[in-house]
Design an enzyme around this catalytic site. Structure first.
Site, PDB file in Angstrom:
ATOM      1  N   VAL A  71       8.007   6.023  -6.166  1.00 17.25           N
ATOM      2  CA  VAL A  71       7.939   5.191  -4.967  1.00 17.25           C
ATOM      3  C   VAL A  71       7.785   3.708  -5.292  1.00 17.25           C
ATOM      4  CG1 VAL A  71       7.038   7.023  -3.482  1.00 17.25           C
ATOM      5  CG2 VAL A  71       5.440   5.518  -4.700  1.00 17.25           C
ATOM      6  N   ASN A  97       2.496   8.657   2.287  1.00 17.31           N
ATOM      7  CA  ASN A  97       1.318   9.338   1.750  1.00 17.31           C
ATOM      8  C   ASN A  97       1.062   9.057   0.280  1.00 17.31           C
ATOM      9  OD1 ASN A  97      -0.737  11.669   1.527  1.00 17.31           O
ATOM     10  ND2 ASN A  97       0.876  12.276   0.086  1.00 17.31           N
ATOM     11  N   SER A 149      -7.506   5.269   4.363  1.00 14.09           N
ATOM     12  CA  SER A 149      -8.753   5.877   3.902  1.00 14.09           C
ATOM     13  C   SER A 149      -9.918   5.261   4.667  1.00 14.09           C
ATOM     14  CB  SER A 149      -8.940   5.628   2.398  1.00 14.09           C
ATOM     15  OG  SER A 149     -10.248   5.965   1.988  1.00 14.09           O
ATOM     16  N   TYR A 162      -9.130  -0.262  -4.708  1.00 14.86           N
ATOM     17  CA  TYR A 162      -8.594   0.791  -3.841  1.00 14.86           C
ATOM     18  C   TYR A 162      -8.828   0.471  -2.368  1.00 14.86           C
ATOM     19  CZ  TYR A 162      -8.004   5.492  -1.836  1.00 14.86           C
ATOM     20  OH  TYR A 162      -7.604   6.572  -1.077  1.00 14.86           O
ATOM     21  N   SER A 165      -6.472  -2.188  -1.072  1.00 15.50           N
ATOM     22  CA  SER A 165      -5.118  -1.701  -0.809  1.00 15.50           C
ATOM     23  C   SER A 165      -5.057  -0.898   0.490  1.00 15.50           C
ATOM     24  CB  SER A 165      -4.620  -0.860  -1.987  1.00 15.50           C
ATOM     25  OG  SER A 165      -5.327   0.362  -2.102  1.00 15.50           O
TER      26      SER A 165
END
Length: 255
Positions: A71, A97, A149, A162, A165
């Site tokens: 990706v 995803n 998330s 993380y 992002s």
């Protein structure tokens, strides 16, 4: 209620389809008899996993097209969308995803690690969203779901890269939803909490229990529970939902 299609049969593109939430979503969509373009890096592994899953061989044969690419490879992504465009299906849904997760304290995170989080979790999602929306614009309908998330919403100690992002992905969701609403293209996000997937396998024993102590329901979630929310957002009976982020976290508090 089924998906809506004006001309060609509708199809869903799922990235990161070979494991965890992506695999659960793939199986759920196949059970709805939707055609799925499953993006993954290992077609053999995906098909071996599906062979042992609770899904018929007929559904796999007739409703699945595997697209093997990275990706984060921009040219490979473009080629995948050319394949979709040339297929007998119209792209109705996109599930962004694919993602990577880094546990690292701020002072110990290299710029290369930070950039890798952004490349996979943000840039790749942006390119998929952009190309998918172009195809959906022609048919004036579509549903795009970005998998974010709870740490994108709340932040988390030890996950600065993380969480950055995943927070960026939420801004992308809201802005794209506002831009595409007039074209009947919906853009939403789901924000999973602590879910049993390969990404959380490293959380064991005391580390795992410390996380579960901060979950109201006192258990980890399952990939199937996230997939159920994603499928609902893909279905036409959620046609008035856009620009939203749905937490699926068992009432989790992030420290």
């Amino acid at each position: 209620m089924s998906l809506v299609s004006k001309d060609k049969a509708p199809a869903i593109l799922i990235t990161g389809a070979s494991g965890g939430i992506g695999l659960a979503t793939l199986i759920a969509c196949l059970k709805e008899n939707w055609h799925v373009f499953a993006a993954c890096r290992d077609e053999k592994k995906l098909k071996e996993t599906l062979a042992s899953a609770d899904i018929s061989a007929s559904d796999i044969e007739h409703h699945l097209t595997v697209l093997t690419y990275d990706v984060s490879d921009q040219e490979a992504v473009k080629q995948a969308f050319r394949q979709i465009q040339q297929s007998p299906f119209s792209l109705y849904g996109l599930v962004n995803n694919a993602g990577v997760m880094l546990d690292s304290m701020l002072g110990m995170t290299s710029l290369a690690q930070f950039e890798q989080q952004l490349l996979v979790n943000v840039t790749a999602c942006f390119q998929h969203l952009q190309l998918a929306s172009r195809l959906m614009t022609k048919q004036k309908q579509g549903s795009i779901i970005n998998v974010s998330s709870v740490v994108g919403l709340d932040g988390a100690s030890g996950q600065v890269a993380y969480s950055t992002s995943k927070a960026a992905l939420l801004g992308m969701t809201k802005s794209a939803a506002k831009e595409l609403a007039k074209l009947n293209i919906r853009v939403n996000a789901v924000a999973p909490g602590f879910i049993e997937t390969p990404l959380t396998d490293a959380y064991q024993d005391e580390k795992r229990q410390a996380v579960l102590n901060n979950v109201g329901m006192k258990r980890a979630g399952t990939a199937n529970e996230i997939a159920a929310t994603i499928v609902h957002l893909l279905r036409s009976d959620s046609a008035y939902i856009t620009g939203q982020c749905i937490r699926v976290d068992g009432l989790m508090t992030v420290a």
